[in-house]
Design a protein around this motif. Structure first.
Motif, PDB file in Angstrom:
ATOM      1  N   GLY A  68       0.836  -1.119  -0.012  1.00  0.00           N
ATOM      2  CA  GLY A  68       0.057   0.016   0.107  1.00  0.00           C
ATOM      3  C   GLY A  68       0.873   1.229  -0.108  1.00  0.00           C
ATOM      4  O   GLY A  68       2.097   1.248  -0.389  1.00  0.00           O
ATOM      5  N   THR A  69       0.058   2.420   0.373  1.00  0.00           N
ATOM      6  CA  THR A  69       0.940   3.738   0.290  1.00  0.00           C
ATOM      7  C   THR A  69       0.500   4.311   1.750  1.00  0.00           C
ATOM      8  O   THR A  69       0.015   3.652   2.643  1.00  0.00           O
ATOM      9  N   THR A  70       1.347   5.492   2.216  1.00  0.00           N
ATOM     10  CA  THR A  70       1.375   6.008   3.480  1.00  0.00           C
ATOM     11  C   THR A  70      -0.136   6.180   3.874  1.00  0.00           C
ATOM     12  O   THR A  70      -0.585   6.056   5.052  1.00  0.00           O
ATOM     13  N   ASN A  71      -0.951   6.648   3.006  1.00  0.00           N
ATOM     14  CA  ASN A  71      -2.213   7.285   3.479  1.00  0.00           C
ATOM     15  C   ASN A  71      -3.655   6.160   2.813  1.00  0.00           C
ATOM     16  O   ASN A  71      -4.501   6.194   3.659  1.00  0.00           O
ATOM     17  N   ARG A  72      -3.083   5.080   2.060  1.00  0.00           N
ATOM     18  CA  ARG A  72      -4.211   4.312   1.770  1.00  0.00           C
ATOM     19  C   ARG A  72      -3.766   3.034   1.161  1.00  0.00           C
ATOM     20  O   ARG A  72      -2.643   2.697   0.649  1.00  0.00           O
ATOM     21  N   THR A  73      -4.019   2.095   2.232  1.00  0.00           N
ATOM     22  CA  THR A  73      -3.811   0.543   1.754  1.00  0.00           C
ATOM     23  C   THR A  73      -5.110  -0.144   1.603  1.00  0.00           C
ATOM     24  O   THR A  73      -6.204  -0.024   2.523  1.00  0.00           O
ATOM     25  N   HIS A  74      -5.181  -1.101   0.630  1.00  0.00           N
ATOM     26  CA  HIS A  74      -6.467  -1.903   0.364  1.00  0.00           C
ATOM     27  C   HIS A  74      -6.181  -3.362   0.339  1.00  0.00           C
ATOM     28  O   HIS A  74      -5.127  -3.785   0.390  1.00  0.00           O
ATOM     29  N   ALA A  75      -7.174  -4.091   0.514  1.00  0.00           N
ATOM     30  CA  ALA A  75      -6.918  -5.510   0.430  1.00  0.00           C
ATOM     31  C   ALA A  75      -6.254  -6.026  -0.644  1.00  0.00           C
ATOM     32  O   ALA A  75      -5.542  -6.955  -0.476  1.00  0.00           O
ATOM     33  N   TYR A  78      -2.482  -6.389  -0.348  1.00  0.00           N
ATOM     34  CA  TYR A  78      -1.860  -7.502   0.253  1.00  0.00           C
ATOM     35  C   TYR A  78      -2.150  -8.907  -0.395  1.00  0.00           C
ATOM     36  O   TYR A  78      -1.389  -9.582  -0.431  1.00  0.00           O
ATOM     37  N   ARG A  79      -3.370  -8.847  -0.944  1.00  0.00           N
ATOM     38  CA  ARG A  79      -3.588 -10.080  -2.008  1.00  0.00           C
ATOM     39  C   ARG A  79      -2.654 -10.099  -2.943  1.00  0.00           C
ATOM     40  O   ARG A  79      -1.900 -11.270  -3.356  1.00  0.00           O
ATOM     41  N   ASP A  80      -2.333  -8.994  -3.741  1.00  0.00           N
ATOM     42  CA  ASP A  80      -1.373  -8.872  -4.761  1.00  0.00           C
ATOM     43  C   ASP A  80       0.208  -9.470  -4.045  1.00  0.00           C
ATOM     44  O   ASP A  80       0.948 -10.116  -4.901  1.00  0.00           O
ATOM     45  N   GLU A 128      -7.722   1.996   5.143  1.00  0.00           N
ATOM     46  CA  GLU A 128      -6.974   0.743   5.759  1.00  0.00           C
ATOM     47  C   GLU A 128      -7.761  -0.272   5.899  1.00  0.00           C
ATOM     48  O   GLU A 128      -8.989  -0.162   5.679  1.00  0.00           O
ATOM     49  N   VAL A 129      -7.178  -1.676   5.973  1.00  0.00           N
ATOM     50  CA  VAL A 129      -7.982  -2.870   5.926  1.00  0.00           C
ATOM     51  C   VAL A 129      -8.090  -3.250   7.356  1.00  0.00           C
ATOM     52  O   VAL A 129      -7.129  -3.186   8.125  1.00  0.00           O
TER      53      VAL A 129
END
Length: 360
Positions: A68-75, A78-80, A128-129
């Protein structure tokens, strides 16, 4: 151990080590040494004295892989990362993390780590997740989910509704939860690991567990904190604003100050920037330094040209002591102001000499 399990029934077992950093080091070493540890970039925390958790974890052999990045991380981040490398053993998902996953190909992923940013906040365009979604993803790949909460809550706290707690994290699927023995728990410095029985047993058997174990005094202090009266930190956190206003008004009159609205803060690595509505006594700004260096020392907040005293953390039985400390600080200031300055004293002495010896 029994006191911790009674306080957090969602945990299958518990282990106490000497501090939170040691707990994280033990968990990541035992579950992911020599493998990748997936970690959101927005959660790469630096703690006191300049120590960075990612460097701590890497020092024991786990390979930190930022997602992810500093401000946005998505599921999907992690899957990638899981599909581009090698995950754990999918067949072990139902029974939990598999020790055999360590041999599953080059640079396998050993665990997913979720860290609560308990000493700072990122606001605005963020994502965040959550633990439940991460747990499902981790278990799908036969991996453990480590949740480092840091701040010390074992159960939800109404005064801090957005602060994560161990019971909720475990119910959401985390395999091991790390929290502090001090901070919001209100006990001694310690690192507490709570989780599934087989995972905690694996950590307890690791050689590093011996090096980071807590001593008997810390264990006794944690038991006393959990089984004894409500710790001062929670008493202060749950202070009723109306009661605080009454105390503040009464003491402000005794101190010749004024009561003003004032938001307190938790501090100490929990509830970052969460305001605690309350009241404070506004006194002369110049009293701040005198109060800090007095005996007993009184630490106020300098704000808006005033020294603010928040009674949230002052027990009612100590109010007379506080009144005495303020009076003593004022007296020290008065004496200092009445004392002749060196240059004025020198000029006065020269004038006296001239009067006594006019021919000079």
């Amino acid at each position: 151990r029994a006191a911790l399990l009674a306080a957090c029934p969602a945990a299958g077992d518990a282990l106490v080590v000497n501090n939170g950093a040691a707990a994280l080091l033990l968990a990541t070493t035992a579950l992911a040494a020599g493998r990748e540890l997936l970690w959101s970039r927005g959660e790469l925390v630096e703690i006191g004295a300049g120590f960075r958790l990612a460097e701590l974890v890497a020092s024991a052999g786990a390979r930190v892989r930022e997602v992810g990045t500093t401000n946005r991380t998505h599921a999907s981040d992690y899957r990638d990362a899981l599909t581009s490398g090698t995950g754990g053993d999918p067949g072990a998902a139902a029974a939990g993390p598999s020790a055999d996953a360590r041999t599953a190909g080059p640079a396998p992923v050993g665990a997913i780590l979720k860290v609560h940013t308990s000493n700072y906040r990122i606001e605005g365009f963020t994502s965040e997740v959550g633990i439940a979604e991460l747990a499902a993803l981790a278990h799908e790949h036969g991996l453990p989910l480590i949740a480092d909460l840091g701040s010390g809550l074992l159960r939800p706290e109404p005064a801090l509704p957005d602060e994560p707690d161990a019971a909720s994290a475990l119910a959401a699927g985390a395999d091991v939860v790390i929290t502090s023995g001090d901070k919001l728990l209100g006990g001694p410095q310690a690192g507490i690991l709570l989780g599934r029985r087989e995972v905690i047993a694996r950590l307890a058997r690791h050689p590093l567990a011996r090096a980071v174990r807590a001593d008997k005094l810390a264990l006794a202090a944690i038991e006393a904190t959990l089984a004894g009266p409500v710790p001062p930190v929670l008493t202060a956190l749950r202070t009723d604003p109306d009661t605080l206003r009454e105390r503040t008004d009464a003491l402000a009159a005794r101190l010749d100050g004024r009561a003003i609205a004032h938001d307190g803060r938790v501090g100490g690595g929990g509830g970052a920037e969460v305001p605690l509505p309350g009241w404070a006594i506004a006194l002369e700004e110049e009293l701040a330094a005198e109060l800090r260096t007095g005996d007993p020392a009184v630490v106020g907040t300098v704000q808006g040209g005033a020294c603010l005293l928040d009674l949230r953390c002052v027990p009612a039985e100590d109010e007379d002591t506080l009144v005495g400390a303020v009076a003593a600080a004022r007296e020290r200031l008065r004496v200092r102001e009445d004392r002749p300055r060196p240059e004025r004293a020198s000029a006065h002495a020269s004038a006296q000499d001239a009067e006594q010896d006019p021919g000079r």
